[in-house]
Write a protein that holds these residues in place. Structure first.
Motif, PDB file in Angstrom:
ATOM      1  N   SER A 151      -7.634   2.192 -11.892  1.00 32.49           N
ATOM      2  CA  SER A 151      -6.879   1.085 -11.314  1.00 32.49           C
ATOM      3  C   SER A 151      -6.943   1.122  -9.794  1.00 32.49           C
ATOM      4  CB  SER A 151      -5.421   1.121 -11.784  1.00 32.49           C
ATOM      5  OG  SER A 151      -4.829   2.365 -11.473  1.00 32.49           O
ATOM      6  N   GLY A 152      -6.474   0.049  -9.183  1.00 31.41           N
ATOM      7  CA  GLY A 152      -6.424  -0.053  -7.734  1.00 31.41           C
ATOM      8  C   GLY A 152      -5.364  -1.053  -7.331  1.00 31.41           C
ATOM      9  N   GLY A 153      -5.115  -1.141  -6.012  1.00 33.75           N
ATOM     10  CA  GLY A 153      -4.099  -2.075  -5.562  1.00 33.75           C
ATOM     11  C   GLY A 153      -3.851  -1.977  -4.075  1.00 33.75           C
ATOM     12  N   ILE A 154      -2.690  -2.474  -3.655  1.00 29.40           N
ATOM     13  CA  ILE A 154      -2.307  -2.493  -2.250  1.00 29.40           C
ATOM     14  C   ILE A 154      -1.033  -1.690  -2.058  1.00 29.40           C
ATOM     15  CG2 ILE A 154      -3.435  -4.697  -1.757  1.00 29.40           C
ATOM     16  CD1 ILE A 154      -0.728  -6.068  -2.080  1.00 29.40           C
ATOM     17  N   GLU A 155      -0.787  -1.245  -0.817  1.00 25.22           N
ATOM     18  CA  GLU A 155       0.377  -0.432  -0.526  1.00 25.22           C
ATOM     19  C   GLU A 155       0.841  -0.693   0.906  1.00 25.22           C
ATOM     20  OE1 GLU A 155      -1.114   3.372  -1.567  1.00 25.22           O
ATOM     21  OE2 GLU A 155      -2.750   3.327  -0.113  1.00 25.22           O
ATOM     22  N   ALA A 156       2.136  -0.516   1.135  1.00 20.85           N
ATOM     23  CA  ALA A 156       2.716  -0.756   2.444  1.00 20.85           C
ATOM     24  C   ALA A 156       3.892   0.173   2.650  1.00 20.85           C
ATOM     25  CB  ALA A 156       3.166  -2.214   2.581  1.00 20.85           C
ATOM     26  N   ALA A 157       4.130   0.548   3.914  1.00 21.64           N
ATOM     27  CA  ALA A 157       5.251   1.425   4.254  1.00 21.64           C
ATOM     28  C   ALA A 157       5.842   0.999   5.586  1.00 21.64           C
ATOM     29  CB  ALA A 157       4.804   2.883   4.321  1.00 21.64           C
ATOM     30  N   TYR A 158       7.156   1.209   5.716  1.00 18.70           N
ATOM     31  CA  TYR A 158       7.867   0.950   6.965  1.00 18.70           C
ATOM     32  C   TYR A 158       8.605   2.221   7.361  1.00 18.70           C
ATOM     33  CZ  TYR A 158      11.444  -0.660  10.195  1.00 18.70           C
ATOM     34  OH  TYR A 158      12.263  -0.796  11.285  1.00 18.70           O
ATOM     35  N   PHE A 159       8.451   2.632   8.629  1.00 21.33           N
ATOM     36  CA  PHE A 159       9.051   3.863   9.120  1.00 21.33           C
ATOM     37  C   PHE A 159      10.098   3.561  10.192  1.00 21.33           C
ATOM     38  CE2 PHE A 159       4.427   4.453   8.459  1.00 21.33           C
ATOM     39  CZ  PHE A 159       4.455   5.283   7.352  1.00 21.33           C
ATOM     40  N   ASP A 160      11.237   4.266  10.133  1.00 23.37           N
ATOM     41  CA  ASP A 160      12.168   4.246  11.254  1.00 23.37           C
ATOM     42  C   ASP A 160      12.749   5.642  11.430  1.00 23.37           C
ATOM     43  OD1 ASP A 160      14.231   4.591   9.427  1.00 23.37           O
ATOM     44  OD2 ASP A 160      14.891   2.506   9.530  1.00 23.37           O
ATOM     45  N   ALA A 161      13.709   5.784  12.316  1.00 24.63           N
ATOM     46  CA  ALA A 161      14.185   7.111  12.684  1.00 24.63           C
ATOM     47  C   ALA A 161      14.849   7.847  11.528  1.00 24.63           C
ATOM     48  CB  ALA A 161      15.154   7.004  13.867  1.00 24.63           C
ATOM     49  N   VAL A 162      15.508   7.127  10.637  1.00 25.11           N
ATOM     50  CA  VAL A 162      16.275   7.789   9.575  1.00 25.11           C
ATOM     51  C   VAL A 162      15.506   7.923   8.270  1.00 25.11           C
ATOM     52  CG1 VAL A 162      18.474   7.076  10.534  1.00 25.11           C
ATOM     53  CG2 VAL A 162      17.348   5.620   8.855  1.00 25.11           C
ATOM     54  N   GLY A 163      14.397   7.198   8.105  1.00 28.36           N
ATOM     55  CA  GLY A 163      13.692   7.296   6.844  1.00 28.36           C
ATOM     56  C   GLY A 163      12.490   6.389   6.737  1.00 28.36           C
ATOM     57  N   THR A 164      11.974   6.317   5.514  1.00 24.45           N
ATOM     58  CA  THR A 164      10.773   5.557   5.200  1.00 24.45           C
ATOM     59  C   THR A 164      11.009   4.747   3.934  1.00 24.45           C
ATOM     60  OG1 THR A 164       9.342   7.257   6.158  1.00 24.45           O
ATOM     61  CG2 THR A 164       8.317   5.726   4.604  1.00 24.45           C
ATOM     62  N   ALA A 165      10.535   3.509   3.937  1.00 28.85           N
ATOM     63  CA  ALA A 165      10.528   2.682   2.731  1.00 28.85           C
ATOM     64  C   ALA A 165       9.088   2.325   2.424  1.00 28.85           C
ATOM     65  CB  ALA A 165      11.358   1.416   2.937  1.00 28.85           C
ATOM     66  N   TYR A 166       8.700   2.341   1.138  1.00 24.22           N
ATOM     67  CA  TYR A 166       7.313   2.065   0.786  1.00 24.22           C
ATOM     68  C   TYR A 166       7.230   1.358  -0.564  1.00 24.22           C
ATOM     69  CZ  TYR A 166       7.788   6.155  -2.236  1.00 24.22           C
ATOM     70  OH  TYR A 166       8.204   7.039  -3.204  1.00 24.22           O
ATOM     71  N   THR A 167       6.081   0.739  -0.806  1.00 28.28           N
ATOM     72  CA  THR A 167       5.847   0.059  -2.075  1.00 28.28           C
ATOM     73  C   THR A 167       4.360   0.088  -2.400  1.00 28.28           C
ATOM     74  OG1 THR A 167       6.224  -1.990  -3.325  1.00 28.28           O
ATOM     75  CG2 THR A 167       5.558  -2.220  -1.028  1.00 28.28           C
ATOM     76  N   GLN A 168       4.034   0.031  -3.690  1.00 27.90           N
ATOM     77  CA  GLN A 168       2.661  -0.078  -4.178  1.00 27.90           C
ATOM     78  C   GLN A 168       2.624  -1.074  -5.329  1.00 27.90           C
ATOM     79  OE1 GLN A 168       1.632   4.027  -5.218  1.00 27.90           O
ATOM     80  NE2 GLN A 168       0.377   4.209  -3.383  1.00 27.90           N
ATOM     81  N   LEU A 169       1.580  -1.889  -5.367  1.00 27.59           N
ATOM     82  CA  LEU A 169       1.329  -2.822  -6.465  1.00 27.59           C
ATOM     83  C   LEU A 169      -0.116  -2.642  -6.914  1.00 27.59           C
ATOM     84  CD1 LEU A 169       2.986  -6.075  -5.032  1.00 27.59           C
ATOM     85  CD2 LEU A 169       3.932  -4.551  -6.791  1.00 27.59           C
ATOM     86  N   GLY A 170      -0.343  -2.636  -8.242  1.00 29.66           N
ATOM     87  CA  GLY A 170      -1.699  -2.387  -8.702  1.00 29.66           C
ATOM     88  C   GLY A 170      -2.002  -2.966 -10.068  1.00 29.66           C
ATOM     89  N   TYR A 171      -3.294  -2.940 -10.387  1.00 28.06           N
ATOM     90  CA  TYR A 171      -3.805  -3.406 -11.684  1.00 28.06           C
ATOM     91  C   TYR A 171      -4.973  -2.509 -12.083  1.00 28.06           C
ATOM     92  CZ  TYR A 171      -6.645  -5.989 -15.010  1.00 28.06           C
ATOM     93  OH  TYR A 171      -7.391  -6.327 -16.110  1.00 28.06           O
ATOM     94  N   GLY A 172      -5.103  -2.264 -13.398  1.00 30.25           N
ATOM     95  CA  GLY A 172      -6.210  -1.457 -13.871  1.00 30.25           C
ATOM     96  C   GLY A 172      -6.483  -1.673 -15.342  1.00 30.25           C
ATOM     97  N   LYS A 173      -7.436  -0.901 -15.856  1.00 29.48           N
ATOM     98  CA  LYS A 173      -7.807  -0.924 -17.273  1.00 29.48           C
ATOM     99  C   LYS A 173      -7.582   0.462 -17.854  1.00 29.48           C
ATOM    100  CE  LYS A 173      -9.536  -3.915 -19.140  1.00 29.48           C
ATOM    101  NZ  LYS A 173      -8.989  -5.074 -19.910  1.00 29.48           N
ATOM    102  N   SER A 174      -6.933   0.491 -19.015  1.00 29.99           N
ATOM    103  CA  SER A 174      -6.623   1.746 -19.687  1.00 29.99           C
ATOM    104  C   SER A 174      -7.171   1.744 -21.106  1.00 29.99           C
ATOM    105  CB  SER A 174      -5.100   1.971 -19.740  1.00 29.99           C
ATOM    106  OG  SER A 174      -4.535   1.957 -18.458  1.00 29.99           O
ATOM    107  N   GLU A 175      -7.373   2.939 -21.632  1.00 30.77           N
ATOM    108  CA  GLU A 175      -7.727   3.110 -23.045  1.00 30.77           C
ATOM    109  C   GLU A 175      -6.753   4.114 -23.640  1.00 30.77           C
ATOM    110  OE1 GLU A 175     -11.326   4.610 -26.004  1.00 30.77           O
ATOM    111  OE2 GLU A 175     -11.770   4.153 -23.893  1.00 30.77           O
TER     112      GLU A 175
END
Length: 294
Positions: A151-175
Motif C-alpha cells: 500500500s501507499g499514501g500521503i502523510e502530514a505533520a504539524y509541530f509546535d513547542a508542546v507537541g506534534t499532530a500527524y495523520t496518514q491516509l492510504g490505499y493498498g491491495k491485500s491477500e
C-alpha cells in the motif's frame, strides 16, 4: 469461506501488537571519563542522518474468543536530510508472536519521501509492504499460509513547542486466506512533550478490507497510548503502553460478533544522531509504518 474469514479474523486480532507506536529516544553523548556532560557533548543541531533501533515485548488477550498472545519485535528507522527541506526515511521490522498454540512471524518495510522546510510542518508520501506468515490458513478455503499487504499514501505533520499532530491516509491491495481485498486506511495521532525527554503518544487508526469475493468487509480499529522516557545521561529510551484493537466482520449480509483485543507493550530504544526525544523527532524519523496488523 465465511467460516475461514471469521477464523482468520479471530487469529489476526489476537496477534496484534503495538507496532504503530512511535517511541523516540536519545543519542550517544560524551564518554564517562571525558569530563563533559552528555548534554554538553551532544550536538546542538542534529546530524543529517538520524535514526533508531528498538526491541519490544508484548502480551495480549482477546475478550471474546479468550485467546492469549505474547511475542517480541525488533524495529528500526533512519532519516536522511537531503537539504532544502527534502527528507528520505526508511523503516522496517520483524517480530514473532505466539497465539495459544499457533505461531506467526511478521515482517514489514516502508519508504517515505517528504518535505520538511522548517520544524513547523512536514508533508510527504509513502509506500509500504508487509507479510504475515501463519500456519493456520492453509486448511481454510484452500488459502495461503501468508497474509500480504502492499500500500501507499500521503502523510502530514504539524509541530509546535508542546507537541506534534500527524495523520496518514492510504490505499493498498491485500491477500488474506487466499482472498484479494482492497485496503483503505487512515490514522491520526499526537505526541505530547512533558519535557524534551519525556513524551506521551496517542494514536487512533481505522482500516477497511473490502474483499473481491465472498461479499465481505473487515473493519479494524485500533487505539494506543505510549509513555516514553529517556534518562538524562543515557543514550536509551524506555517505553511502555497499552493498545486496544477491535475487528468487525460482515459477510453475506451477516454481521459477526466483533472481536476485541487488549495488549500491553514495553521495550527499549537506542537512537543515533540527536540528543533529546524532541530533537530526534523534529530532525529524524517523523513517521511510523501502518502495517497489515495496524
Amino acid at each position: 469461506m465465511k467460516q475461514a474469514l471469521f477464523a482468520t479474523t479471530a487469529i489476526l486480532i489476537s496477534a496484534m501488537s503495538a507496532e504503530a507506536a512511535d517511541m523516540d529516544g536519545p543519542l550517544v553523548g560524551g564518554s564517562a571519563d571525558s569530563g563533559a556532560s552528555y548534554e554538553e557533548a551532544s550536538p546542538a543541531v542534529a546530524s543529517p542522518v538520524v535514526g533508531y533501533v528498538e526491541g519490544e515485548l508484548h502480551a495480549g488477550k482477546t475478550s471474546d474468543s479468550d485467546l492469549d498472545s505474547k511475542g517480541w519485535a525488533l524495529r528500526g528507522a533512519v532519516n536522511f536530510d537531503a537539504g532544502s527541506g527534502l527528507n528520505l526515511q526508511a523503516d522496517g521490522g520483524y517480530g514473532q508472536t505466539d497465539v495459544d498454540d499457533a505461531d506467526y512471524d511478521n515482517a514489514f518495510g516502508a519508504a517515505h519521501v517528504y518535505y520538511r522546510p522548517t520544524q513547523d510542518y512536514a508533508l510527504g508520501a509513502f509506500f509500504q509492504s508487509s507479510r504475515l506468515g501463519t500456519g493456520f490458513a492453509s486448511g481454510l478455503a484452500g488459502g495461503s499460509d501468508d497474509v500480504t499487504d502492499n500500500s501507499g499514501g500521503i502523510e502530514a505533520a504539524y509541530f509546535d513547542a508542546v507537541g506534534t499532530a500527524y495523520t496518514q491516509l492510504g490505499y493498498g491491495k491485500s491477500e488474506i486466506v487466499g482472498l484479494d481485498a482492497d485496503h483503505y486506511f487512515g490514522k491520526i495521532g499526537a505526541r505530547l512533550y512533558l519535557t524534551d525527554n519525556m513524551r506521551i503518544d496517542g494514536e487512533v487508526g481505522l482500516h477497511n478490507f473490502d474483499f473481491d469475493v465472498a461479499d465481505a468487509n473487515l473493519d479494524l480499529t485500533t487505539a494506543s497510548v505510549i509513555g516514553n522516557y529517556r534518562p538524562e545521561f543515557m543514550p536509551v529510551t524506555v517505553f511502555a503502553g497499552y493498545r486496544f484493537d477491535r475487528a468487525s466482520l460482515e459477510s453475506g449480509g451477516i454481521d459477526f460478533e466483533p472481536e476485541n483485543s487488549h495488549t500491553l507493550t514495553t521495550g527499549l530504544r537506542y537512537n543515533f544522531g540527536s540528543s533529546t526525544l524532541k530533537q530526534e523527532e523534529r530532525n529524524g524519523p517523523a513517521w511510523t509504518t501502518t502495517t497489515l496488523l495496524p
